[in-house]
Each structure stands twice: as structure tokens, then as C-alpha cells.
Scaffold this motif. Structure first.
Motif, PDB file in Angstrom:
ATOM      1  N   SER A 104      -0.442   0.359   4.250  1.00 59.17           N
ATOM      2  CA  SER A 104      -0.254  -0.764   5.180  1.00 59.17           C
ATOM      3  C   SER A 104      -1.076  -1.965   4.738  1.00 59.17           C
ATOM      4  O   SER A 104      -0.584  -3.091   4.712  1.00 59.17           O
ATOM      5  CB  SER A 104      -0.675  -0.359   6.590  1.00 59.17           C
ATOM      6  OG  SER A 104       0.095   0.714   7.021  1.00 59.17           O
ATOM      7  N   PHE A 148       0.278  -5.664   3.614  1.00 48.26           N
ATOM      8  CA  PHE A 148      -0.171  -6.880   4.279  1.00 48.26           C
ATOM      9  C   PHE A 148      -0.644  -7.906   3.243  1.00 48.26           C
ATOM     10  O   PHE A 148      -0.230  -9.072   3.268  1.00 48.26           O
ATOM     11  CB  PHE A 148      -1.300  -6.548   5.255  1.00 48.26           C
ATOM     12  CG  PHE A 148      -1.722  -7.706   6.098  1.00 48.26           C
ATOM     13  CD1 PHE A 148      -0.937  -8.143   7.145  1.00 48.26           C
ATOM     14  CD2 PHE A 148      -2.893  -8.390   5.812  1.00 48.26           C
ATOM     15  CE1 PHE A 148      -1.318  -9.221   7.916  1.00 48.26           C
ATOM     16  CE2 PHE A 148      -3.278  -9.482   6.572  1.00 48.26           C
ATOM     17  CZ  PHE A 148      -2.489  -9.893   7.632  1.00 48.26           C
ATOM     18  N   ILE A 158       5.795  -4.950  18.673  1.00 51.85           N
ATOM     19  CA  ILE A 158       5.606  -4.366  17.340  1.00 51.85           C
ATOM     20  C   ILE A 158       4.991  -2.964  17.439  1.00 51.85           C
ATOM     21  O   ILE A 158       5.477  -2.019  16.826  1.00 51.85           O
ATOM     22  CB  ILE A 158       4.732  -5.305  16.475  1.00 51.85           C
ATOM     23  CG1 ILE A 158       5.532  -6.562  16.131  1.00 51.85           C
ATOM     24  CG2 ILE A 158       4.265  -4.603  15.208  1.00 51.85           C
ATOM     25  CD1 ILE A 158       4.741  -7.625  15.419  1.00 51.85           C
ATOM     26  N   TRP A 159       3.936  -2.838  18.247  1.00 46.42           N
ATOM     27  CA  TRP A 159       3.273  -1.534  18.400  1.00 46.42           C
ATOM     28  C   TRP A 159       4.241  -0.487  18.947  1.00 46.42           C
ATOM     29  O   TRP A 159       4.226   0.663  18.524  1.00 46.42           O
ATOM     30  CB  TRP A 159       2.062  -1.655  19.319  1.00 46.42           C
ATOM     31  CG  TRP A 159       0.874  -2.259  18.638  1.00 46.42           C
ATOM     32  CD1 TRP A 159       0.614  -2.255  17.304  1.00 46.42           C
ATOM     33  CD2 TRP A 159      -0.200  -2.960  19.256  1.00 46.42           C
ATOM     34  NE1 TRP A 159      -0.566  -2.914  17.054  1.00 46.42           N
ATOM     35  CE2 TRP A 159      -1.102  -3.362  18.226  1.00 46.42           C
ATOM     36  CE3 TRP A 159      -0.528  -3.311  20.572  1.00 46.42           C
ATOM     37  CZ2 TRP A 159      -2.269  -4.060  18.480  1.00 46.42           C
ATOM     38  CZ3 TRP A 159      -1.691  -3.998  20.825  1.00 46.42           C
ATOM     39  CH2 TRP A 159      -2.549  -4.394  19.786  1.00 46.42           C
ATOM     40  N   VAL A 188       9.326 -12.260  11.254  1.00 44.41           N
ATOM     41  CA  VAL A 188       9.043 -11.329  12.352  1.00 44.41           C
ATOM     42  C   VAL A 188      10.307 -11.118  13.181  1.00 44.41           C
ATOM     43  O   VAL A 188      10.691  -9.978  13.482  1.00 44.41           O
ATOM     44  CB  VAL A 188       7.884 -11.847  13.236  1.00 44.41           C
ATOM     45  CG1 VAL A 188       7.756 -11.015  14.497  1.00 44.41           C
ATOM     46  CG2 VAL A 188       6.582 -11.823  12.464  1.00 44.41           C
ATOM     47  N   PRO A 224       6.677  -3.353  11.843  1.00 46.98           N
ATOM     48  CA  PRO A 224       5.850  -3.883  10.749  1.00 46.98           C
ATOM     49  C   PRO A 224       6.483  -3.666   9.374  1.00 46.98           C
ATOM     50  O   PRO A 224       6.480  -4.573   8.541  1.00 46.98           O
ATOM     51  CB  PRO A 224       4.549  -3.088  10.882  1.00 46.98           C
ATOM     52  CG  PRO A 224       4.476  -2.709  12.295  1.00 46.98           C
ATOM     53  CD  PRO A 224       5.897  -2.491  12.741  1.00 46.98           C
ATOM     54  N   GLN A 225       7.083  -2.497   9.153  1.00 48.61           N
ATOM     55  CA  GLN A 225       7.741  -2.240   7.873  1.00 48.61           C
ATOM     56  C   GLN A 225       8.931  -3.178   7.672  1.00 48.61           C
ATOM     57  O   GLN A 225       9.191  -3.652   6.567  1.00 48.61           O
ATOM     58  CB  GLN A 225       8.215  -0.788   7.813  1.00 48.61           C
ATOM     59  CG  GLN A 225       7.089   0.178   7.431  1.00 48.61           C
ATOM     60  CD  GLN A 225       7.602   1.582   7.242  1.00 48.61           C
ATOM     61  OE1 GLN A 225       8.125   2.171   8.183  1.00 48.61           O
ATOM     62  NE2 GLN A 225       7.462   2.110   6.042  1.00 48.61           N
ATOM     63  N   TYR A 246       7.690  -6.550   6.750  1.00 48.11           N
ATOM     64  CA  TYR A 246       7.352  -6.514   5.316  1.00 48.11           C
ATOM     65  C   TYR A 246       8.613  -6.754   4.479  1.00 48.11           C
ATOM     66  O   TYR A 246       8.626  -7.585   3.574  1.00 48.11           O
ATOM     67  CB  TYR A 246       6.716  -5.166   4.971  1.00 48.11           C
ATOM     68  CG  TYR A 246       6.593  -4.882   3.494  1.00 48.11           C
ATOM     69  CD1 TYR A 246       5.661  -5.548   2.713  1.00 48.11           C
ATOM     70  CD2 TYR A 246       7.403  -3.936   2.886  1.00 48.11           C
ATOM     71  CE1 TYR A 246       5.549  -5.288   1.362  1.00 48.11           C
ATOM     72  CE2 TYR A 246       7.302  -3.664   1.528  1.00 48.11           C
ATOM     73  CZ  TYR A 246       6.377  -4.351   0.771  1.00 48.11           C
ATOM     74  OH  TYR A 246       6.280  -4.092  -0.554  1.00 48.11           O
TER      75      TYR A 246
END
Lengths: 273, 273, 273, 273
Positions: free
Chosen positions: A209, A213, C45-46, D166, D186-187, D190
Motif C-alpha cells: 500500500s 501511494f 473508501i474505508w 477518486v 483505494p486499489q 491507484y
């Protein structure tokens, strides 16, 4: 250029044919040169194909020998027909000419040195010399001029990009901690350059991760600063045109740098600079 | 354009409908043409999907036949209603029109020639002709004009990029020495182009240290010189606005649009546009 | 803006706090709004992380309910405190505000509609509204203005890029003839877009010689025409600044468009346009 | 700079050697500093190679100790020989100097903290300080100046790009519904950043039709808006040349460098610079 023209008869003729393109003979020479360069390139490329290489080994050898002979004569004539021989031999194109001929003869002696093949392809750059002679191709010179003016700044910029790659690369080496493709700092720097230049092979990609980032930051960074060389280039490009001249009579200061008469009042411009 | 309008009644009417968009009939014609083009494109795309192709084979065939009929009539009317028939037939759009119709009829005779499918998609470019007619879409012309002015310079630049790719590619062939994906010079050139244009598929990537080092140089190079076409483009873009004036006496065509006297010979400039 | 301020006491106060940032209360409001937006984003997101979602399901639910309550009140106050309610509700930001609140309440009723999550993230765009209020952040407006002026031209350009992708993609479909990743025209178009935009995932890559050759052309093409949107952008950017004014007294025609006095002689400039 | 020169004899001498490059001693100092920086960088890089690290562990340690000693003395002299010590210690380069020395000594105490290695590489940035001293390298300053002027706008732009990533990323998370590489938001973000910046690793790529369609939009978007930072940069770059004048009376700081009267209030401008 005039001082370079030799006085004697046949040398002057050779000079006109080789260095100029405004006579039929000169044009024919340029075209045959272009063909020879392209043939020589194709030979190098074909030779690299495993199947063709075995089958036509002899054909390749003799074709290359003939071309090398042609290029050697051309080089000899270029040197002999110009007055300032040293200037030509030491010019960029002079060195390229010599190296590409040289590479063939050395490869006869040491056929195992594969590196010499690439030298022969340098000859391709000579295409731009021929293009330069074609009147309508003035664009080539323009591009070369713009590149020439800004390459130093772009080099400093690329040095900057590389240093950032080194720093972020080594940070990545620590974060990814030896995971696949980040086994050493040089490998991580390779990844950083691949990323910041937006090439992105994907042969090395972050897996943690934290690494992802940092990769995102580096990508955005590379995406944002690609504007810098463009800014430099645009500035240089517009500068070539702009070197404005002032008219003493009407005070118009918007005349182009290459103007001889004021575009507002038609008065003759006096250059002082 | 005026001289192209035919004198006779119905031809003149057809001309107005087909070549102009300022009447309701003309607008309707443009919209139905747009729909037909998009339908024809969708048909080609759908046909390529294995599942759909088997199921709706007949439907596809008849739909395409209807569209081909429509486009044939349209082409016939375009030719008949214009005065300077030769100019239209030989224009870029005229050739595109003919080729895309032609491809359908030939595919009836030789259904195994898949290449003809791509010809039919050339029709998509005609969207720009329709866009050009819509008054608010003047941007299209502007972009095309800017591209038209600078495409030669950009081509020379791309030739330069390609030659660098050939040289670095063959160097890479030697360094990587036949490792996966670098088996021949053409393959290595493919890799070099993928890298210098910052595309970076990653299907071929260097595996040796030397190769990675050279790859980094090539990437930075590609990242740095992407500024060149931009510089060219910006220069052309701003030049369009400036609108250059030609001198009748000395033939200098580099006078600014606001100049009153030729900057080379000082002669008065006559504006005609 | 003045006409939008309500006359009554508390509404006027609410207006100042919500729509302005020049009072301490207004600044506090902006900062808490920024925090709420970021918190709401982090929650979405979480929640998407499988492990966290199971463990803190209840915590997520109540946190979101509280934020939704806060945003609902904020929306209510925004509507009530402004005079021209319709203008706000139908503005871009007004619609974003409503949609992002709406998405939460609908997801209570239909928790299976995952699409609503993305709507909630639209709220992130509101950050730019807050940034706009910070005096030093005038850059934001500048960028938005430049984008606003040129987005139509860039859209036409992207349409052009897409049409080229469709044509080259279908050509590729024929050349690669159904090899891996080129099984249909839509898939080949996907590859063409990946290539022309210089993204180059490498999930689909040509395997035949012909395919690689066409891919190289497409890459060089994409690398060359990236200059077009830049040219458009630069032109728009400089146009904002430039709308030059002529001085009637001294004839200086290099005054900026926003000048009120001639910069050469100091005389008042008369605007006519 | 003059006020920073110390009065005493040897300190003044040290100042001239360290902070200037116009004496032979100063040049020698700069070159040895450059060599030391490059050596220190190479040591960090070599140390990361597993094979070398085991073999030459002691050599690396002592070499680094010597370099750290050299840099410590250099830092001490820099501080002692300058008058305004606080300004140097708190300047960007002052902090980089301290951090890179500091990192070595801390790594003696806590050798397990790998993070410190990256700190040592920050030293590389000092190369730009040395380059700045070389007279012909004025380009460096120019680039830094242009970046300095536009970095805020570019940051706002990158924030905009990230927010789009996002939103599109979370949309993609819903569309691809947990397929490989899109397991969480999050992935997916990315992936979106990898795509919009045209890096395109290909470690994560859409597999569904909907995902591929959205990916194409994101790619075209990234390809189109890369023009924005360029537009910003070009504007800043050309503005530097123009050199703006401030009006003492009305405070307008947008007058052109060649203006004699304020364009807002018409007051005479006084040049001081």
C-alpha cells in the motif's frame, strides 16, 4: 560556404554535386545516396533476423561490401572536394560518415564485435543532411535550431527528473523492502524512471500500500512536470521569430528581427544590436 | 463555392440540401446522414462480435444493404448536383465516400476479404464534414487548419523519433543479445518505439542491467522531446491568428497581418484577402 | 451577488457565514465543511475495504448518518439563506450537493445499489467551491476559466482521436485476426485507445509483425498529436490576457485589454470594441 | 549577499571559497564537493546490492565515515563563515545539508532504520546549488523560477486530477465489482491514477466491458487535460520575460515591463529595480 569551394575544375564540379542539390547531377547524387543509406540500414536489420542470416549470409556480405565501397568513395570525394577539409572531418556529420564506414572494415577483422552494427546505423542520421538540401524541407533546420537552443535547458531538466527518480527510487526500495523488482536501489531507480516518464512498462510495479501511494505521487509529479520542457521549448520557439526591431522614423517597435524596412512607414531599418 | 452551384432547378435544390446546412431540409439531411453513418459503424462493430454475428447474420446483411443503397444514392446526388464534379470526386471526402460504398459491393463478391471492413469505417471521418456545417463548430476547422499547417514539421519530427528508435533499438538488440523480445532488430525497434513514445506496454522489457540503463536514457529522451511537436504546434497556432501578408513585388510572404509595407523590400502592401 | 443577499437578520447572517469566507465564522464554517467532506470520503473508501467493513459496520453506519444529517442541514440553510433559490438549486454545485445527500438516504432504502456510493464521492468536487473562497487561491478560477474556454475544442479533438482509434482498431482486428485480446472490434478499439493515449497497459499487445508495425504508427501518431490540445490550451490561456487596446493619442496599440490608461503616454483610453 | 560576508580574515576567505565559485580555490572546492556527493550517492546505491553489501561491508562503512566527516566539516564551515547563520540553517539547502549528515550518525546508533538511507540521498539535490554557481548554468535558475511561479497552479491542477481519479476509481470499483485488482476503492484509485497520468503499468486492468469503456473515457480525459499544466507553464514562462511593474499610487502590479504610465490610474511609473 563560398570560401569552401575549391578553385580547380573537377573538384569544383564534385563539390557542386556532393554539397549542393540545385543541379540535376546533385539531385541524382542525393537520391542515390538516400537509397544507399536505406539499403545499408535494411541490410543490417535483415541480417539480425536469425532465419534470413543463415540463408543469405553470402548475399549480405557482398552487398555490404559494395555499399561500403560506395560510401568510402563518397567520403574520399567529400574530403578531397572541400577546401576546409578539417572543418568537414571534425563536423558532426563528418564523424558520423567516418564511423559508419570504419565500422564495416573493423567488423571484417573482428566479426565478433556486435557493437559495430549499431555504428553502421548511425548513417541513418545522414538522412537529415539530405533533407536539409531539399528546398521545401526548411522545417528540418527550424526544428534543429529550436532543439539546439533549448537542449541545454532540457538536459538540466532531465537531470532534475533523474535525481528525483534516484531519491524516490531509493525510498521505494526501503518501502517495498526487497519485494519483486525492488531488490536493489538501481532496480528501484529503473522503476522510478519508468514511472516518472509515464512510460509504465509494468514489469516492475509496487505491491504494498505504501509503495502504491508513493507511486501515485511520482506519477502525478511526472504528469505535472512534463509541462516544463514544453514551456522551455515554446519560449525558445517564439524567441527565434522574435527579436524585434525599432523604426527610427515612426517609432514602430513591432518589426520582426529579420525585417529590413519598417512595416508601418516603409522606412529603411538600421541594425545596431 | 458560388461557381459550383448548378443553374437548373432541382439540382440547385439538391445542392442546397446536401452541401449546406442553413435550411430545415439541409439540417434534416445532415442529421439523417449522421444517423446513417453511426448505424453503419455500429453494424460493422456488432458484426465483429462472434456471438452476435452467428445469431443475426441475416439482419446484419439486410441492414447493410439498405445503408449501402442510401449511401449510393447520396453519392450519386452529390456528384450530379455539383458543377465541378471532378473536384468533388478527387477531394479527400469524395474518395472516402466512394471507397466506403465500394467496399460494401466488393465484399458481396469477395466476402473473405476482411480488409474491406476497415474501408467501410473510413466513413466515420465524414462526421467531421457534417460537424463543419454546424455553425457553432468552427473549432473543427480551426484544429484542422492548425494541423494542416504543422503536420509536415511534425512528420519530420516523427521521422527523427523513428530514426532514433532504429539506432537505439539495434543497440538494444546487441546489449540484450537475443533475450526475450529482443530476438531481432525489428523487434527491438518495436520496443524502442513503444518506449520513446512513453506508451510502454511492457510486453517487451529489458532484463539486463545495461539494457535497463539504455532504456532509462531512451525514456528520459522521449519524455524530454515530447515538447518539440508542442513547440511547433504552438508556433503554428499563434501564426494563424497573425494572418500573414504577401508582397507583390518581392514575393516575401512573411509580412505580418498588420503590416502596411513589405519588411523585405519596403514596397507598399495591398490588402485584398 | 449583492441582489442575492436576503434582507432579514438571521438569514443574512447565515448567508454571510455560508457563502463568504471573509468573517471568522465564515472561515470556521468552511474549514468544518472541508473536514466533513474529507471524513465522508474517507468513510466511503474505508467501507470498501473488505476487512474493515465487517469489523466496523455499525461505526460506519452511524458516522455516515451523522454526516448526512450535517450535510442536509447545510443544504437546507444554503437554500433558505439565498434569495435566488432556483439559481442555486439548479447550479452545478447545487445539483452536486443534492445528489450526494440524496444518495445516502436512497442507500438506506436500497442498500444493494452500489452505484450510489460513487454519487456520494461527487461531494469531493465541492472542495473546489471552498478553495475558490480562499483569497490566495484565485488560480483555481483561472484554470477553470481556461478549461471552460477550450473544453469544446478539446472535446472535438478527443472525438477525432476516438474516431482514429475506431478505424485503426478495426484494421488491427483484421490484421491480428482474432489473436488474444483482438477477438472483436470493440476490444481492438479498446487497445487502440490504450495505445494512442500513450497509456499502454500491455494487457493487450500485438503479436504479429503487421500488427506491431501498425501499432508503431499509432504510437507515433499519438505521440505527435498530443501537441494539439496543448496548442489549443496555450492559445486560450494567452487570449484571456490579450485583448489589446489602442491609444488614440499616441497610437500605442500594445495596451492590455483591461487597461484604462495608455501605458506609453498616460492618456485615458476609450473603449469601443 | 554582501551583508552576509564576515569581516574577519580567515572566515572571509572560507566564505569566498565555500559560497562563491569565481576563485580557483572556490572552483576546486565545488568540484571536490560534487565528487564527494556523487561518491556518497554511489556508496548508498552499491550498498543496496545484496552481493556487494556482504563482500565489502567494511569498505562501505569506512568510506561513508570519511565522507560523513568531510560533510560535517563542510557544514561547520558553512555555518561559521556566514554572518546570517540563522538564514542559512533554516534555508532549504541548509536543512538538506543537516539532514543528510544527521542521517549517517543516527544510522550508526540505529542501523535497522532503513529509512535514513533515503535521507542521505537528499544530498543529491545539492548538485543544483553547485550548478547554480557555474556561470553558464543560468538555465537552472530560470527553470526553478518558472517552476516556483507556477507550482501552486500545477498543484491545484494535480489535486483536480486526483479528485477525478477518486471519483472514477470508486465508480470502477462498483463496475468491476471486486475483480482482480479492483478489490477495494483505494486499489481502484491507484488504477485510476495509473491510467489518467498515462503511465499504464497494466498490473491492474479492467476486465469487464463496462470497465473498459470507463477506462477509455479516463484515458482520453488524461490525454486531453495534460495540456493544462503546459498552458500554465507557458503563461508563467512568458510572464517572466515581460517583467511586471508596480504602480506606487494605486498599487496595480500588473503593468507591463515597458510601461511608462500605470494602466489603471494613469500615474507615472518610477523604475527602480
Amino acid at each position: 560556404m563560398k570560401v569552401l569551394i575549391p578553385e580547380e575544375g573537377w573538384k569544383k564540379k564534385a563539390f557542386t554535386i556532393i554539397y549542393r542539390a540545385d543541379t540535376p547531377a546533385g539531385k541524382l547524387f542525393d537520391i542515390s545516396l538516400l537509397v544507399a543509406i536505406l539499403l545499408s540500414t535494411l541490410l543490417v536489420i535483415w541480417e539480425s533476423l536469425p532465419l534470413l542470416n543463415i540463408k543469405y549470409r553470402e548475399f549480405f556480405f557482398y552487398s555490404e561490401a559494395i555499399l561500403a565501397f560506395f560510401f568510402t568513395i563518397e567520403y574520399y570525394l567529400r574530403v578531397i572536394s572541400i577546401r576546409n577539409k578539417k572543418a568537414y572531418v571534425l563536423s558532426t556529420f563528418g564523424i558520423i560518415d567516418l564511423l559508419s564506414i570504419f565500422s564495416f572494415f573493423v567488423s571484417l577483422l573482428f566479426p565478433q564485435i556486435h557493437f559495430l552494427i549499431a555504428l553502421r546505423l548511425l548513417r541513418l542520421l545522414r538522412i537529415f543532411r539530405i533533407l536539409r538540401l531539399i528546398p521545401y524541407m526548411e522545417e528540418t533546420i527550424y526544428i534543429l535550431k529550436a532543439l539546439q537552443n533549448s537542449y541545454r535547458k532540457i538536459l538540466v531538466f532531465l537531470l532534475f527528473v533523474f535525481i528525483i527518480s534516484v531519491i524516490i527510487g531509493s525510498l521505494m526500495f526501503i518501502i517495498e523492502d526487497g519485494s519483486d523488482g525492488f531488490g536493489s536501489i538501481p532496480q528501484s531507480i529503473y522503476w522510478a524512471v519508468v514511472t516518472i516518464t509515464t512510460v509504465g512498462y509494468g514489469d516492475v510495479a509496487p505491491s504494498t500500500s505504501g509503495g502504491k501511494f508513493l507511486a501515485m505521487i511520482l506519477m502525478l509529479c511526472g504528469y505535472g512536470i512534463i509541462a516544463v520542457p514544453t514551456g522551455i521549448m515554446v519560449r525558445e520557439t517564439t524567441r527565434i521569430r522574435r527579436s524585434i526591431k525599432l523604426c527610427k522614423r515612426c517609432g514602430n517597435n513591432d518589426n520582426d528581427g529579420d525585417a529590413r524596412y519598417c512595416k508601418r512607414c516603409g522606412d529603411k531599418l538600421i541594425t545596431e544590436d
